[in-house]
Design a protein around this motif. Sequence first.
Motif, short mmCIF file in Angstrom:
data_model
loop_
_atom_site.label_atom_id
_atom_site.label_comp_id
_atom_site.label_asym_id
_atom_site.label_seq_id
_atom_site.Cartn_x
_atom_site.Cartn_y
_atom_site.Cartn_z
N PHE A 148 8.44 5.03 -1.70
CA PHE A 148 7.01 5.00 -2.01
C PHE A 148 6.23 5.77 -0.96
O PHE A 148 6.59 5.79 0.22
CB PHE A 148 6.51 3.56 -2.03
CG PHE A 148 7.19 2.68 -3.02
CD1 PHE A 148 6.74 2.61 -4.33
CD2 PHE A 148 8.31 1.93 -2.65
CE1 PHE A 148 7.38 1.81 -5.25
CE2 PHE A 148 8.96 1.13 -3.57
CZ PHE A 148 8.50 1.07 -4.87
N GLU A 149 5.13 6.35 -1.40
CA GLU A 149 4.17 6.98 -0.49
C GLU A 149 3.27 5.87 0.06
O GLU A 149 2.07 5.80 -0.23
CB GLU A 149 3.36 8.05 -1.21
CG GLU A 149 4.20 9.23 -1.68
CD GLU A 149 3.39 10.24 -2.47
OE1 GLU A 149 2.19 9.99 -2.71
OE2 GLU A 149 3.97 11.27 -2.86
N GLU A 150 3.85 5.00 0.84
CA GLU A 150 3.16 3.83 1.38
C GLU A 150 3.63 3.59 2.81
O GLU A 150 4.63 4.16 3.26
CB GLU A 150 3.47 2.59 0.53
CG GLU A 150 3.10 2.68 -0.93
CD GLU A 150 1.61 2.63 -1.21
OE1 GLU A 150 0.82 2.37 -0.26
OE2 GLU A 150 1.22 2.86 -2.37
N THR A 151 2.92 2.72 3.50
CA THR A 151 3.28 2.31 4.86
C THR A 151 3.38 0.79 4.90
O THR A 151 2.90 0.10 3.98
CB THR A 151 2.23 2.77 5.87
OG1 THR A 151 1.02 2.01 5.67
CG2 THR A 151 1.94 4.27 5.73
N VAL A 155 1.16 -1.40 2.02
CA VAL A 155 1.74 -2.30 1.01
C VAL A 155 1.17 -3.70 1.13
O VAL A 155 0.96 -4.40 0.13
CB VAL A 155 3.29 -2.34 1.07
CG1 VAL A 155 3.88 -1.00 0.71
CG2 VAL A 155 3.79 -2.81 2.42
N ARG A 156 0.87 -4.10 2.35
CA ARG A 156 0.28 -5.43 2.55
C ARG A 156 -1.19 -5.44 2.12
O ARG A 156 -1.66 -6.41 1.52
CB ARG A 156 0.43 -5.85 4.02
CG ARG A 156 1.87 -6.24 4.37
CD ARG A 156 2.11 -6.31 5.87
NE ARG A 156 3.43 -6.88 6.17
CZ ARG A 156 4.56 -6.19 6.11
NH1 ARG A 156 4.55 -4.91 5.74
NH2 ARG A 156 5.71 -6.78 6.40
N ASP A 157 -1.90 -4.35 2.43
CA ASP A 157 -3.29 -4.26 2.00
C ASP A 157 -3.40 -4.32 0.47
O ASP A 157 -4.37 -4.86 -0.07
CB ASP A 157 -3.91 -2.96 2.50
CG ASP A 157 -4.11 -2.94 4.01
OD1 ASP A 157 -4.07 -4.02 4.62
OD2 ASP A 157 -4.27 -1.83 4.58
N LYS A 158 -2.40 -3.75 -0.21
CA LYS A 158 -2.40 -3.74 -1.68
C LYS A 158 -1.77 -4.99 -2.28
O LYS A 158 -1.71 -5.11 -3.51
CB LYS A 158 -1.63 -2.51 -2.19
CG LYS A 158 -2.30 -1.18 -1.90
CD LYS A 158 -1.47 -0.04 -2.48
CE LYS A 158 -2.15 1.30 -2.33
NZ LYS A 158 -1.36 2.39 -2.97
N GLY A 159 -1.30 -5.90 -1.44
CA GLY A 159 -0.63 -7.08 -1.97
C GLY A 159 0.65 -6.72 -2.71
O GLY A 159 1.06 -7.43 -3.63
#
Length: 457
Positions: A148-151, A155-159
Amino acid sequence: MNAPPMPKNVEQVLAYVRDKNIQQVKVGLTDVDGVLRGKYMARDKFENSLEKGFAFCDVVLGWDSNDQLYDKGKLTGWHTAYPDAPVRLLPETLRLIPYEKDTPFVLAEFEGYAEAACPRGLLRRVLNKARHMGFVVQAAAEFEFFLFEETPHSVRDKGYRSLRPITPGYFGYSLLRAGVHADFYQELLDLCRAMDFPLEGLHTETGAGVLEAAIRVDEALHAADKAVLFKTFTKILAQRRGWMATFMAKYSRDWPGQSGHLHVSIQDAATGKGLFHDSAKPASMSETMRWFVGGQQRLMPELLAMIASTVNSYTRLIPGFWAPTDASWGVENRTTALRVIPGSEKSQRVEYRVAAADINPYISLAAAIGSGLWGIEHRIDPGEPVKGNAYDVEHTPERALPRTLGEAASRLKDSEAARALFGDIFVDHYAMSREWEESEARKAVTDWQLARYFEII
């Protein structure tokens, strides 16, 4: 570049770190969930530990993957005050970390009282049993993982919802996707070669941003080491470029699950001859292979907690998603739990397909191999192979797999075969840890529950 030849014993490793004037070494060992835990160690401490061993807090065996303490552990807990347990370093596992200026990395394992619950120690004991039976076991793992293009923050901010995969849509075996992200593929392939867990295959799988990597075959203990290292360093490589990799069994109900298939074969310890191949028999299966598969099939329902080790594992074991639902076997059949792969004397093997990417490689290989050895000892015949779609076959009740982690843990605790193969201390400690995992899951209020009950009930 390929991994350079590394020292393999205490004397050679000591000479290496002194000659290179290395100031620190990274060491690591796995917890019950297969998470690699460790630290940097100053050279003088490392040198002393290499010869005499060192101590590591046994809480590593007394907590879950979220660092929460088990409440019913007997091996360690508040009642023991979480002492340091003896640990031995394994000089033969030395490799260099390329992106840390070739910092040495060495694996370790618990010894003394903690060895009975140590995942690597468990597999080593099973392989010692194989040696006593005259066998050498070869193994290889292959993992599917989503990128994923995530950190870790995003991922936590987005739940953990609305995550952005590195590529959209279904596109298995895509040369287009592999070409677009060729830099990442090359970085991963280079890292795996440099750290001595080389891949023999890497490609896109069916799903948004999902890859599959097949690690080269090796003697089973080294194969498990390589599987543990692959999972950890793939995550590190992804996060260093602002991405994230997940090895969950199933991260979304909208996409297929992620497998962690295990390939196993055995050789004669004296001659090196492959013992699974007999060209005169159907599917070239020797009697030894039939008994091995028979043992795997017979004990799979009892040992499933050692392979499907998380609550999430059981969301993958549903019909129609390339994951088995019963202890079935077949020849070149990807709908069965055990897939016999005919080939030459060297390549004939069995694929343990019930395993997902969330496995602890040491514990799952111990189960896959130990049950096979048990089958040889007891000459367990697996019966006729499943032909066609295994999901359409009506299986006998004794071949049904547990449907929850709690049920699987209970089956493991009650298994006489498991206790004979792995010891009472391991079985009791590990089953307790899986019961804890399920009890933690029952505390969660899920999105599904909110959508189902918030207004209507």
